[in-house]
Design a protein around this motif. Structure first.
Motif, PDB file in Angstrom:
ATOM      1  N   TYR A  62       0.858  -1.181   0.000  1.00 44.20           N
ATOM      2  CA  TYR A  62       0.000   0.000   0.000  1.00 44.20           C
ATOM      3  C   TYR A  62       0.894   1.230   0.000  1.00 44.20           C
ATOM      4  O   TYR A  62       1.815   1.335   0.806  1.00 44.20           O
ATOM      5  CB  TYR A  62      -0.874  -0.004   1.257  1.00 44.20           C
ATOM      6  CG  TYR A  62      -1.707   1.240   1.449  1.00 44.20           C
ATOM      7  CD1 TYR A  62      -3.004   1.300   0.958  1.00 44.20           C
ATOM      8  CD2 TYR A  62      -1.204   2.342   2.123  1.00 44.20           C
ATOM      9  CE1 TYR A  62      -3.779   2.436   1.144  1.00 44.20           C
ATOM     10  CE2 TYR A  62      -1.961   3.487   2.302  1.00 44.20           C
ATOM     11  CZ  TYR A  62      -3.256   3.521   1.813  1.00 44.20           C
ATOM     12  OH  TYR A  62      -4.020   4.646   1.988  1.00 44.20           O
ATOM     13  N   MET A  63       0.610   2.154  -0.921  1.00 39.55           N
ATOM     14  CA  MET A  63       1.334   3.423  -0.977  1.00 39.55           C
ATOM     15  C   MET A  63       0.321   4.533  -1.180  1.00 39.55           C
ATOM     16  O   MET A  63      -0.622   4.375  -1.964  1.00 39.55           O
ATOM     17  CB  MET A  63       2.355   3.419  -2.111  1.00 39.55           C
ATOM     18  CG  MET A  63       3.448   2.375  -1.946  1.00 39.55           C
ATOM     19  SD  MET A  63       4.639   2.386  -3.314  1.00 39.55           S
ATOM     20  CE  MET A  63       5.635   3.802  -2.836  1.00 39.55           C
ATOM     21  N   GLU A  64       0.527   5.650  -0.471  1.00 39.66           N
ATOM     22  CA  GLU A  64      -0.415   6.763  -0.573  1.00 39.66           C
ATOM     23  C   GLU A  64       0.321   8.088  -0.512  1.00 39.66           C
ATOM     24  O   GLU A  64       1.058   8.355   0.437  1.00 39.66           O
ATOM     25  CB  GLU A  64      -1.439   6.703   0.566  1.00 39.66           C
ATOM     26  CG  GLU A  64      -2.427   7.830   0.551  1.00 39.66           C
ATOM     27  CD  GLU A  64      -3.433   7.760   1.678  1.00 39.66           C
ATOM     28  OE1 GLU A  64      -4.345   8.600   1.666  1.00 39.66           O
ATOM     29  OE2 GLU A  64      -3.317   6.887   2.561  1.00 39.66           O
ATOM     30  N   SER A  65       0.111   8.916  -1.537  1.00 41.91           N
ATOM     31  CA  SER A  65       0.676  10.256  -1.555  1.00 41.91           C
ATOM     32  C   SER A  65       0.110  11.013  -2.756  1.00 41.91           C
ATOM     33  O   SER A  65      -0.015  10.452  -3.843  1.00 41.91           O
ATOM     34  CB  SER A  65       2.202  10.217  -1.664  1.00 41.91           C
ATOM     35  OG  SER A  65       2.727  11.529  -1.637  1.00 41.91           O
ATOM     36  N   GLU A  66      -0.221  12.272  -2.532  1.00 45.82           N
ATOM     37  CA  GLU A  66      -0.618  13.130  -3.659  1.00 45.82           C
ATOM     38  C   GLU A  66       0.619  13.513  -4.468  1.00 45.82           C
ATOM     39  O   GLU A  66       0.607  13.485  -5.678  1.00 45.82           O
ATOM     40  CB  GLU A  66      -1.338  14.376  -3.160  1.00 45.82           C
ATOM     41  CG  GLU A  66      -2.763  14.116  -2.709  1.00 45.82           C
ATOM     42  CD  GLU A  66      -3.642  13.540  -3.813  1.00 45.82           C
ATOM     43  OE1 GLU A  66      -3.556  14.014  -4.974  1.00 45.82           O
ATOM     44  OE2 GLU A  66      -4.397  12.594  -3.527  1.00 45.82           O
ATOM     45  N   GLU A  67       1.679  13.880  -3.775  1.00 47.82           N
ATOM     46  CA  GLU A  67       2.951  14.208  -4.425  1.00 47.82           C
ATOM     47  C   GLU A  67       3.701  12.905  -4.684  1.00 47.82           C
ATOM     48  O   GLU A  67       3.415  11.885  -4.074  1.00 47.82           O
ATOM     49  CB  GLU A  67       3.791  15.118  -3.522  1.00 47.82           C
ATOM     50  CG  GLU A  67       3.099  16.405  -3.110  1.00 47.82           C
ATOM     51  CD  GLU A  67       2.712  17.270  -4.298  1.00 47.82           C
ATOM     52  OE1 GLU A  67       3.535  17.397  -5.224  1.00 47.82           O
ATOM     53  OE2 GLU A  67       1.585  17.795  -4.315  1.00 47.82           O
ATOM     54  N   GLU A  68       4.696  12.948  -5.551  1.00 49.44           N
ATOM     55  CA  GLU A  68       5.503  11.750  -5.789  1.00 49.44           C
ATOM     56  C   GLU A  68       6.163  11.309  -4.486  1.00 49.44           C
ATOM     57  O   GLU A  68       6.805  12.103  -3.812  1.00 49.44           O
ATOM     58  CB  GLU A  68       6.572  12.017  -6.847  1.00 49.44           C
ATOM     59  CG  GLU A  68       6.012  12.132  -8.235  1.00 49.44           C
ATOM     60  CD  GLU A  68       7.080  12.314  -9.295  1.00 49.44           C
ATOM     61  OE1 GLU A  68       8.253  11.919  -9.058  1.00 49.44           O
ATOM     62  OE2 GLU A  68       6.744  12.860 -10.357  1.00 49.44           O
ATOM     63  N   TYR A  69       5.979  10.046  -4.151  1.00 47.23           N
ATOM     64  CA  TYR A  69       6.559   9.459  -2.953  1.00 47.23           C
ATOM     65  C   TYR A  69       7.351   8.223  -3.373  1.00 47.23           C
ATOM     66  O   TYR A  69       6.859   7.399  -4.148  1.00 47.23           O
ATOM     67  CB  TYR A  69       5.465   9.056  -1.960  1.00 47.23           C
ATOM     68  CG  TYR A  69       5.974   8.227  -0.815  1.00 47.23           C
ATOM     69  CD1 TYR A  69       6.627   8.817   0.261  1.00 47.23           C
ATOM     70  CD2 TYR A  69       5.834   6.845  -0.826  1.00 47.23           C
ATOM     71  CE1 TYR A  69       7.122   8.048   1.301  1.00 47.23           C
ATOM     72  CE2 TYR A  69       6.316   6.065   0.215  1.00 47.23           C
ATOM     73  CZ  TYR A  69       6.961   6.676   1.274  1.00 47.23           C
ATOM     74  OH  TYR A  69       7.454   5.904   2.293  1.00 47.23           O
ATOM     75  N   SER A  70       8.552   8.093  -2.865  1.00 46.24           N
ATOM     76  CA  SER A  70       9.419   6.957  -3.188  1.00 46.24           C
ATOM     77  C   SER A  70       9.531   6.025  -1.998  1.00 46.24           C
ATOM     78  O   SER A  70       9.804   6.463  -0.882  1.00 46.24           O
ATOM     79  CB  SER A  70      10.820   7.452  -3.566  1.00 46.24           C
ATOM     80  OG  SER A  70      10.759   8.248  -4.724  1.00 46.24           O
ATOM     81  N   GLY A  71       9.343   4.750  -2.263  1.00 45.65           N
ATOM     82  CA  GLY A  71       9.493   3.729  -1.244  1.00 45.65           C
ATOM     83  C   GLY A  71      10.921   3.216  -1.186  1.00 45.65           C
ATOM     84  O   GLY A  71      11.876   3.936  -1.474  1.00 45.65           O
TER      85      GLY A  71
END
Length: 194
Positions: free
Chosen positions: A109-118
């Motif tokens: 699960y990943m959540e972000s309006e802006e680019e988010y890097s895991g």
């Protein structure tokens, strides 16, 4: 930037109890049927094209995968282990077994309006991602660019930061032989298959 500060998978050697969670078992059974259709194909841009053309939104496998992942979020067995707080979570649904044609099955699960890097990682044998949108318009970045509802399939030896933007999604990903590594650092060249 690697937001985790470490290079390990907190779900590496554990998986969901399929007897406790019948819907997780149904997901694994459905994945078994899907793997029978693609088991001789190699992850990479050609497979990604095929999956989006033949197994994308509207296809019964894709729709069932989305349904079971959403149920899993509600029931608490999908993407339930925090990697970087509640916006980046993971869980291993199944380790590689004969039932899964020796693919591992994981939800992220990943959540972000802006680019988010895991967490930066390498796919020694490639990866197949079913992108399950939880927010309309949410996108996962694959090796071929941004992908909404549908599939990405990085080829063998590729490495990257998983990235999300425009909302929440789950990457239901399948790894041949469960192979993934967190010890490669950004800046290394990509294999020719990209």
């Amino acid at each position: 930037m690697d937001n985790m500060g470490g290079r390990t998978d907190p779900t590496a050697n554990s998986s969901v109890d399929l007897e406790k969670y019948p819907n997780a078992k149904k997901l694994v059974e459905r994945a078994h049927e899907f793997f029978e259709k693609i088991e001789t194909l190699t992850p990479g841009k050609e497979l990604e094209r095929k999956l989006n053309a033949e197994f994308g939104p509207g296809n019964e496998y894709y729709e069932d995968f989305c349904k079971y992942v959403k149920i899993g979020l509600d029931e608490g067995w999908a993407a339930n282990i925090e990697v970087d707080g509640p916006k980046y979570r993971r869980s291993k649904i199944s380790l590689p077994t004969d039932i899964t044609k020796f693919f591992s099955i994981t939800t992220v699960y990943m959540e972000s309006e802006e680019e988010y890097s895991g967490q930066y990682h390498v796919h020694p044998y490639g990866e197949i991602n079913c992108v399950v949108q939880l927010t309309e318009g949410a996108e996962l970045k694959g090796m071929q660019g941004w992908q909404g509802a549908g599939w990405t399939s990085p080829g063998p030896g590729t490495h990257h930061y998983p990235q999300v933007r425009k909302g929440a999604l789950v990457a239901l990903f399948f790894l041949p032989a469960g192979r993934i590594g967190y010890d490669l650092r950004p800046g290394n060249p990509q294999p020719l298959c990209v």
